[in-house]
Design a protein around this motif. Sequence first.
Motif, PDB file in Angstrom:
ATOM      1  N   VAL A   4       0.812  -1.205   0.000  1.00  0.00           N
ATOM      2  CA  VAL A   4       0.000   0.000   0.000  1.00  0.00           C
ATOM      3  C   VAL A   4       0.854   1.269   0.000  1.00  0.00           C
ATOM      4  CG1 VAL A   4      -1.809   1.256   1.230  1.00  0.00           C
ATOM      5  CG2 VAL A   4      -1.824  -1.224   1.223  1.00  0.00           C
ATOM      6  N   THR A   5       1.998   1.226   0.618  1.00  0.00           N
ATOM      7  CA  THR A   5       2.792   2.431   0.828  1.00  0.00           C
ATOM      8  C   THR A   5       4.008   2.480  -0.087  1.00  0.00           C
ATOM      9  OG1 THR A   5       2.122   2.378   3.143  1.00  0.00           O
ATOM     10  CG2 THR A   5       3.938   3.837   2.574  1.00  0.00           C
ATOM     11  N   PRO A   6       3.988   3.373  -1.093  1.00  0.00           N
ATOM     12  CA  PRO A   6       5.174   3.546  -1.926  1.00  0.00           C
ATOM     13  C   PRO A   6       6.348   4.012  -1.080  1.00  0.00           C
ATOM     14  CG  PRO A   6       3.284   4.616  -2.926  1.00  0.00           C
ATOM     15  CD  PRO A   6       2.884   4.218  -1.529  1.00  0.00           C
ATOM     16  N   GLY A   7       7.520   3.471  -1.345  1.00  0.00           N
ATOM     17  CA  GLY A   7       8.711   3.880  -0.625  1.00  0.00           C
ATOM     18  C   GLY A   7       8.874   3.249   0.738  1.00  0.00           C
ATOM     19  N   ALA A  25      -6.014   7.122  11.368  1.00  0.00           N
ATOM     20  CA  ALA A  25      -6.745   8.164  12.081  1.00  0.00           C
ATOM     21  C   ALA A  25      -7.523   9.096  11.156  1.00  0.00           C
ATOM     22  CB  ALA A  25      -5.784   8.985  12.930  1.00  0.00           C
ATOM     23  N   ALA A  26      -7.332   8.966   9.865  1.00  0.00           N
ATOM     24  CA  ALA A  26      -8.037   9.835   8.917  1.00  0.00           C
ATOM     25  C   ALA A  26      -9.545   9.668   9.083  1.00  0.00           C
ATOM     26  CB  ALA A  26      -7.623   9.497   7.488  1.00  0.00           C
ATOM     27  N   LYS A  27     -10.252  10.780   9.005  1.00  0.00           N
ATOM     28  CA  LYS A  27     -11.699  10.782   9.232  1.00  0.00           C
ATOM     29  C   LYS A  27     -12.521  10.844   7.948  1.00  0.00           C
ATOM     30  CE  LYS A  27     -11.453  11.358  13.813  1.00  0.00           C
ATOM     31  NZ  LYS A  27     -10.809  10.224  14.384  1.00  0.00           N
ATOM     32  N   SER A  28     -11.864  11.094   6.815  1.00  0.00           N
ATOM     33  CA  SER A  28     -12.594  11.220   5.555  1.00  0.00           C
ATOM     34  C   SER A  28     -11.702  10.829   4.388  1.00  0.00           C
ATOM     35  CB  SER A  28     -13.060  12.665   5.354  1.00  0.00           C
ATOM     36  OG  SER A  28     -11.945  13.508   5.143  1.00  0.00           O
ATOM     37  N   LEU A  29     -12.325  10.619   3.248  1.00  0.00           N
ATOM     38  CA  LEU A  29     -11.574  10.314   2.038  1.00  0.00           C
ATOM     39  C   LEU A  29     -10.640  11.462   1.689  1.00  0.00           C
ATOM     40  CD1 LEU A  29     -10.924   8.588  -0.435  1.00  0.00           C
ATOM     41  CD2 LEU A  29     -12.942   9.559  -1.550  1.00  0.00           C
ATOM     42  N   ASP A  30     -11.110  12.693   1.817  1.00  0.00           N
ATOM     43  CA  ASP A  30     -10.268  13.848   1.505  1.00  0.00           C
ATOM     44  C   ASP A  30      -9.035  13.909   2.405  1.00  0.00           C
ATOM     45  OD1 ASP A  30     -11.934  14.671  -0.538  1.00  0.00           O
ATOM     46  OD2 ASP A  30     -12.990  16.150   0.685  1.00  0.00           O
ATOM     47  N   GLU A  31      -9.242  13.671   3.694  1.00  0.00           N
ATOM     48  CA  GLU A  31      -8.121  13.699   4.632  1.00  0.00           C
ATOM     49  C   GLU A  31      -7.130  12.578   4.317  1.00  0.00           C
ATOM     50  OE1 GLU A  31      -7.196  13.546   9.447  1.00  0.00           O
ATOM     51  OE2 GLU A  31      -9.269  13.521   8.749  1.00  0.00           O
ATOM     52  N   CYS A  32      -7.638  11.394   4.068  1.00  0.00           N
ATOM     53  CA  CYS A  32      -6.788  10.257   3.734  1.00  0.00           C
ATOM     54  C   CYS A  32      -6.016  10.528   2.443  1.00  0.00           C
ATOM     55  CB  CYS A  32      -7.628   8.990   3.602  1.00  0.00           C
ATOM     56  SG  CYS A  32      -6.654   7.507   3.261  1.00  0.00           S
ATOM     57  N   SER A  33      -6.709  11.020   1.440  1.00  0.00           N
ATOM     58  CA  SER A  33      -6.069  11.310   0.147  1.00  0.00           C
ATOM     59  C   SER A  33      -4.982  12.367   0.293  1.00  0.00           C
ATOM     60  CB  SER A  33      -7.117  11.773  -0.859  1.00  0.00           C
ATOM     61  OG  SER A  33      -8.029  10.735  -1.123  1.00  0.00           O
ATOM     62  N   ALA A  34      -5.217  13.371   1.127  1.00  0.00           N
ATOM     63  CA  ALA A  34      -4.211  14.412   1.352  1.00  0.00           C
ATOM     64  C   ALA A  34      -2.972  13.830   2.034  1.00  0.00           C
ATOM     65  CB  ALA A  34      -4.801  15.539   2.189  1.00  0.00           C
ATOM     66  N   LEU A  35      -3.174  12.945   2.999  1.00  0.00           N
ATOM     67  CA  LEU A  35      -2.049  12.304   3.678  1.00  0.00           C
ATOM     68  C   LEU A  35      -1.239  11.451   2.702  1.00  0.00           C
ATOM     69  CD1 LEU A  35      -3.812  11.240   6.987  1.00  0.00           C
ATOM     70  CD2 LEU A  35      -1.923  12.876   6.789  1.00  0.00           C
ATOM     71  N   VAL A  36      -1.940  10.703   1.860  1.00  0.00           N
ATOM     72  CA  VAL A  36      -1.264   9.864   0.871  1.00  0.00           C
ATOM     73  C   VAL A  36      -0.475  10.729  -0.109  1.00  0.00           C
ATOM     74  CG1 VAL A  36      -1.647   8.285  -1.068  1.00  0.00           C
ATOM     75  CG2 VAL A  36      -2.851   7.921   1.086  1.00  0.00           C
ATOM     76  N   ALA A  37      -1.062  11.821  -0.575  1.00  0.00           N
ATOM     77  CA  ALA A  37      -0.380  12.714  -1.513  1.00  0.00           C
ATOM     78  C   ALA A  37       0.852  13.349  -0.875  1.00  0.00           C
ATOM     79  CB  ALA A  37      -1.338  13.791  -2.007  1.00  0.00           C
ATOM     80  N   GLN A  38       0.727  13.780   0.368  1.00  0.00           N
ATOM     81  CA  GLN A  38       1.851  14.389   1.073  1.00  0.00           C
ATOM     82  C   GLN A  38       2.976  13.367   1.232  1.00  0.00           C
ATOM     83  OE1 GLN A  38       1.076  15.340   5.176  1.00  0.00           O
ATOM     84  NE2 GLN A  38       2.747  16.804   5.276  1.00  0.00           N
ATOM     85  N   HIS A  39       2.620  12.152   1.615  1.00  0.00           N
ATOM     86  CA  HIS A  39       3.622  11.101   1.773  1.00  0.00           C
ATOM     87  C   HIS A  39       4.311  10.822   0.441  1.00  0.00           C
ATOM     88  CE1 HIS A  39       5.587   7.344   2.714  1.00  0.00           C
ATOM     89  NE2 HIS A  39       4.993   6.835   1.651  1.00  0.00           N
ATOM     90  N   GLU A  41       4.752  12.734  -2.120  1.00  0.00           N
ATOM     91  CA  GLU A  41       5.643  13.833  -2.479  1.00  0.00           C
ATOM     92  C   GLU A  41       6.965  13.742  -1.699  1.00  0.00           C
ATOM     93  OE1 GLU A  41       5.544  18.558  -1.731  1.00  0.00           O
ATOM     94  OE2 GLU A  41       3.778  17.736  -2.740  1.00  0.00           O
ATOM     95  N   GLN A  42       6.872  13.503  -0.411  1.00  0.00           N
ATOM     96  CA  GLN A  42       8.068  13.419   0.425  1.00  0.00           C
ATOM     97  C   GLN A  42       8.935  12.218   0.052  1.00  0.00           C
ATOM     98  OE1 GLN A  42       6.331  13.307   4.333  1.00  0.00           O
ATOM     99  NE2 GLN A  42       6.211  15.533   4.494  1.00  0.00           N
ATOM    100  N   ARG A  46      12.816  11.741  -1.639  1.00  0.00           N
ATOM    101  CA  ARG A  46      13.840  10.896  -1.022  1.00  0.00           C
ATOM    102  C   ARG A  46      14.356   9.860  -2.017  1.00  0.00           C
ATOM    103  NH1 ARG A  46      12.498   8.191   4.680  1.00  0.00           N
ATOM    104  NH2 ARG A  46      12.098  10.395   5.057  1.00  0.00           N
ATOM    105  N   ALA A  47      13.452   9.242  -2.756  1.00  0.00           N
ATOM    106  CA  ALA A  47      13.852   8.248  -3.755  1.00  0.00           C
ATOM    107  C   ALA A  47      14.728   8.887  -4.830  1.00  0.00           C
ATOM    108  CB  ALA A  47      12.622   7.610  -4.383  1.00  0.00           C
ATOM    109  N   LYS A  48      14.330  10.056  -5.288  1.00  0.00           N
ATOM    110  CA  LYS A  48      15.102  10.756  -6.315  1.00  0.00           C
ATOM    111  C   LYS A  48      16.500  11.089  -5.814  1.00  0.00           C
ATOM    112  CE  LYS A  48      14.967  14.686  -9.441  1.00  0.00           C
ATOM    113  NZ  LYS A  48      14.219  15.858  -9.881  1.00  0.00           N
ATOM    114  N   ALA A  49      16.610  11.557  -4.583  1.00  0.00           N
ATOM    115  CA  ALA A  49      17.908  11.894  -3.998  1.00  0.00           C
ATOM    116  C   ALA A  49      18.818  10.675  -3.902  1.00  0.00           C
ATOM    117  CB  ALA A  49      17.712  12.516  -2.616  1.00  0.00           C
ATOM    118  N   GLN A  50      18.217   9.504  -3.765  1.00  0.00           N
ATOM    119  CA  GLN A  50      18.983   8.264  -3.667  1.00  0.00           C
ATOM    120  C   GLN A  50      19.137   7.567  -5.012  1.00  0.00           C
ATOM    121  OE1 GLN A  50      17.466   5.700  -0.551  1.00  0.00           O
ATOM    122  NE2 GLN A  50      17.380   7.371   0.918  1.00  0.00           N
TER     123      GLN A  50
END
Length: 67
Positions: A4-7, A25-39, A41-42, A46-50
């Motif tokens: 499920v988790t890239p990287g 802990a996400a309470k909605s699809l929007d919140e979950c999607s934002a967390l996934v998008a933020q992850h 990106e980060q 990191r992958a690119k730097a390596q």
Amino acid sequence: GTDVTPGWALMTQAERDQHRAQIAAAKSLDECSALVAQHREQIAARAKAQGKALKGPKRDACASFKS
């Protein structure tokens, strides 16, 4: 997890635990999607730097909100 988790292999155990807890802990699809998008990106930076390629997830981490 790795399906499920890239990287996943680029993260420390503490980062994995924190990410898992945030998604759970996400309470909605929007919140979950934002967390996934933020992850994504980060971890992509990191992958690119390596000099590593980042694959997409095999499953949707936010699928439970879509039913």
